[in-house]
Structure formats: C-alpha cells, structure tokens
Design a protein around this motif. Sequence first.
Motif, short mmCIF file in Angstrom:
data_model
loop_
_atom_site.label_atom_id
_atom_site.label_comp_id
_atom_site.label_asym_id
_atom_site.label_seq_id
_atom_site.Cartn_x
_atom_site.Cartn_y
_atom_site.Cartn_z
N PRO A 255 0.84 -1.21 0.00
CA PRO A 255 0.00 0.00 0.00
C PRO A 255 0.87 1.25 0.00
N THR A 257 0.30 3.74 1.49
CA THR A 257 0.23 4.29 2.84
C THR A 257 1.10 3.50 3.83
N ARG A 385 -9.22 10.45 -5.05
CA ARG A 385 -8.35 9.75 -4.12
C ARG A 385 -9.18 9.05 -3.04
N THR A 386 -10.22 9.73 -2.57
CA THR A 386 -11.10 9.12 -1.57
C THR A 386 -11.86 7.94 -2.17
N LYS A 389 -9.60 5.02 -2.12
CA LYS A 389 -9.40 4.59 -0.73
C LYS A 389 -10.59 3.73 -0.26
N GLU A 390 -11.78 4.14 -0.69
CA GLU A 390 -12.97 3.40 -0.28
C GLU A 390 -13.24 2.16 -1.13
N PRO A 392 -10.62 -0.08 -2.77
CA PRO A 392 -9.24 -0.43 -3.12
C PRO A 392 -9.13 -1.52 -4.18
N ASP A 412 -3.44 7.33 -3.75
CA ASP A 412 -2.79 6.16 -3.16
C ASP A 412 -3.42 4.89 -3.69
N TYR A 414 -3.66 0.61 -3.11
CA TYR A 414 -3.63 -0.27 -1.94
C TYR A 414 -3.40 -1.74 -2.30
#
Length: 569
Positions: A255, A257, A385-386, A389-390, A392, A412, A414
């Motif tokens: 990831p 992150t 981006r959100t 994230k939600e 992946p 990002d 994941y």
Amino acid sequence: AEADSGQELTDGFHLVIDALKLNGITNIYGVPGIPITDLGRLAQAEGMRVISFRHEQNAGNAAAIAGFLTKKPGICLTVSAPGFLNGLTALANATTNCFPMILISGSSEREIVDLQQGDYEEMDQLAIAKPLCKAAFRVLHAEDIGIAVARAIRAAVSGRPGGVYLDLPAKLFSQVLDADKGAKSLVKVIDAAPAQLPAPSAIKRALDVLKSAKRPLIILGKGAAYAQADQEIRSFVEKSGIPFLQMSMAKGLLPDTHPQSAGAARSTALKDSDVVLLVGARLNWLLSHGKGKTWGEPGSKQFIQIDIEPKEMDSNVEIVAPVVGDIGSCISALLDGIDGKWQAPPADWIEAIRSKKDANIAKMAPKLMKNSAPMDFHSALGALRTVIKERPDAILVNEGANTLDLARGIIDMYEPRKRLDVGTWGVMGIGMGFAVGAAVETGKPVLAIEGDSAFGFSGMEVETICRYDLPVTIVVFNNNGIYRGTDTDPHGRDPGTTVFVKDSRYDLMMEAFGGKGVHVTTPDELKRAVDEAMDSGKPTLINAAIDPEAGSESGNIGNLNPQSVVKKK
Ligand code: ADP
Ligand code: MG
C-alpha cells in the motif's frame, strides 16, 4: 464437418481456435474484416469471448493489458495491412513495456505480395512487424498452426515478456485437414515461462552490498507487479525494514500508505540513498538513467538490480550486484538470506525519509480539500483519491499530462496491479483499450481518469464499453485542451494549436450509446457521480470541468520539451 467420404474434417479457422483454447486462452480482442471475420464468429461460437472494437490500436492495448494482468499472452486479432498497422502500435508498446501479447493478423497471398503484384491490402507484414516485437512467425500450412501458436505463446511469456506477431495468410483459414490429424498437430505448451533461478553467488554479492548500506532504498517496478510474487516481495521489504519507492504501475504492490513507503519523499530518497535495489524497474528516462542531479553526488550510489533480462544490467550505469532471474525466485533467495540475521537500516535514514514525507503530505493536504468551482487538478483528484481509498479493489486507468502526473502522486493505491497507465513510452491512447481489457479480464469495476486530449485517442470505444455493458466509469478532466485550454492564434485566424472546443460535453457522447453521462463542476459533485456510477456497475462518463488555466505545459516533464529561444523578427 464431414467430407463426402464420411471422414471428419477440420480447417485453419478451427485449428487456430482449438490451439488457443488448448493453451487456456479464452479471450480475443480485435476488429473484424477480411480475412478474419469468420475466425471471430467461429471463436465466439466455440465459447471464446470475442470483444470487437472500433479501432485496432485499442483492441491491441486491451490485449496488452490482459497480458500484464494475467501473465498469459493477450490476443489481438486484426485484418491485413491497415488493420495490422493500427494494431502494430499496441504491439510495439507492449514489447517496450514487457507485456506479453500476440498480434494475430490476416494477410494477403504470399505469391502476390512477394512479387509485389498489388493484392488487396498488400503488405509484407512479417518483415514490418519483426523489429517491433520479440518474435514474428508466419504459418503457411494448417498442420503447422499448433506449433506456431505454441511458439508464439512461449516467446511472449518466457524470459522478458513482450509482443509476438503471428502472420496468417487468408488461404490458411480454409485449408482442410483430417480432424484427427489436426487434433494431433496441436501443442499444449508445458511450463511456458519457466522459473529462472538466480546464482547463489549473485545472491550473496547482493546481500553483502545491501548489508553495507547506510541509506538503502528499494525501487519496485512494473516487472515486480507483473511477476505476481506479491507475498514474497512484501515479506522481503518488511523484514528488511528498507524504505521503498514504487514506480507508477507498481504502486499498490505494497500500500502507498505503508510506513516504509518513501513515495512522498521521492526526491530525497533518490538523492540521498547510498545503495539502491532495483526490482523489475529499469534505469531508463523514468529514473533519470540512474545519474545526474536526481541521484545526488556523482559516484555516491551503488545499484543492485534484479531482472530476468541479463542485457538490462549496466544499461545506463554500473550495476555492482546484478541478480538475473525471475523476481519470485530472486526475492525468495534474498529473503532466505536475511532470515534471522538482519540488521534494520540506521535510524537516522529512516527518520530523514519520514520527516520529509510528513512535511510533503502536510503541504499537499489543503490543496486536495478545496470544494469549489472551477475545479483544478488537485481538488478534483482529492475527491477521486477518496474513491480509491474506499474501493481499493477497483482498477484505475490513467492517462493525460497533468491528469497523469498529478493523479500518480495524489491517488494512493492499496493493492497490486490496480494502476494501469501510459507506461514506459508515456503513450497517449491506452485509456479505453486498457479499461475494456481490465474489465473483461478481472470483472472488477474500472475507473478511467482521462485528460480530455488523452481521451480523444480512444474515445470512440465508449460505444464498445456500452455494447458489452462493462463496469467502466470514465472521468474526463476537461480543461479545454492539451496542458491548458488557453492557447490562441497570434493572427486570430484559427484556434490555438493546443485547444479544443470550449466547454465540450463529453458526457453526451456516452448518452448516444445508451450509457450514462454526467456533467460536474465541483469535487463534491464529482465524488457523488463516481460513487453512483461505480455502485451501478453501468458504463458512465463524467465530464469534469477543470479550470483551463490550471495545467502546466507538458505536466511534470516540461524539461523534455524543447523550446525555441529565437524571437521572430
Ligand atoms: P518500471 O517502468 O515500472 O520501472 P520497467 O518496465 O522499466 O518498469 O521494468 C520492468 C523490468 O522488469 C524489465 O526490465 C523486465 O525485464 C523485468 N521483468 C519483467 N518480468 C519479470 C519477471 N517475472 N522477473 C524478473 N524480471 C522481470
Ligand atoms: Mg486537457
């Protein structure tokens, strides 16, 4: 089929299909026409998935990305001469990117082509394809189809993967063969991409260099993503404690992150590291050839490189520890070597990366949160981006200039092999082909984030996406042009050379084919529209109005763009 004698028959058409199916190939991407129209029809009738496109380049790109995602060669099927040439761009791009694919093209009759007597779509396709791919084969006899398909598959996936050309002259398809003899002529490829084990001495040399490092760095490239050695790579990175960077299409292998990710401190990591371990990443222009300002003081760097292609070593700078082999085997061997006897990298190096990263992330954050019209690239990408994230497991396709460069940094990833983009050439036009290929191969939702110019290269394939009802959501970042939407003609005669029709409504294109079109002007609207589209699984195009002033010339690679310094008198 049966001949008059009652003997069972097969022919070239069926042998091609049977040879592909025998080798586990189930999908064909192409454009029908002479002489391969019936090949597509029959393949569909025989249970293969045949996806017909509007232009061969897009079919070729779909096949190429199928190869990247599955480690099996993606198949592109085209007609002769012009169709073949259209597909060839994708074949060359696949080869450059190390994606396995096979371009199968029908061709005209050898006797006429070779005497240059002007056949329908006459062209010496084999000769033209050769320098642009790993291998090129022509089949003249139906009984050779089995062996030819086997060779093509092996050539595409073994060693460094890449594109293969298979030339099938029109006459071949209707050649008839005894069915039993035909069946026996087929070849099931055993171990098409054999493991290539690194030499123990190479592993020891690499570990010795790595142990001596004060500021080590791991760079994961798309070869590492392709290898599907996800677990081994993650274990090695985590056990070693070494900071890592992921090249564009390697993002998500771990990831973005992850605490060891140096993504947001890329410049510092490249400049200040002393030992760099390259895993399936080439020291080409994307890594400034391993030298120059990007890499800090001359002579400050030692490179270890893992690659399946021996010739890749020393391509740009000296590699002090070459490790030649497949990434899965190489990483496993390195992992064994550090098991239980490994000292984490010095704390001041880890801290230097961490503090730079935190500072950069904090600096970026407010730009991603603006919620007003007109959107700029940052505020629009903040919303997307959100979304990732939600979600992946969604696949992100991305092309453009600013749209590409900024999305790569901001969004990002994941999970492995979820980010598909313009690759080694930075080519425009992969968008819809990759989106279709990814949707068909994985069944996952696809989000394609497209610059308005980039979208134009493959935009007609929205019809294909609607026709096959694929779960593809396209977001067009519409800033009225290439880089920016503000160029003007000094003479006031024509539009500026880099601008398009102002305030176009790409969303209406989608509606023409029964898909859903949405026009949005704020990040909130954008997020809501994408969520709705991805929940519905229905083909959707969202026209996202971006400030025409927002982009920069050539995105992040303006340094590669020569400019005139001579003023007109
Ligand atoms: P990036 O653009 O992400 O840096 P590149 O495409 O430049 O990645 O490099 C990928 C490299 O990975 C190529 O040199 C290729 O030979 C290598 N490669 C591809 N598959 C494998 C594999 N299974 N094992 C080892 N190396 C591989
Ligand atoms: Mg644009």
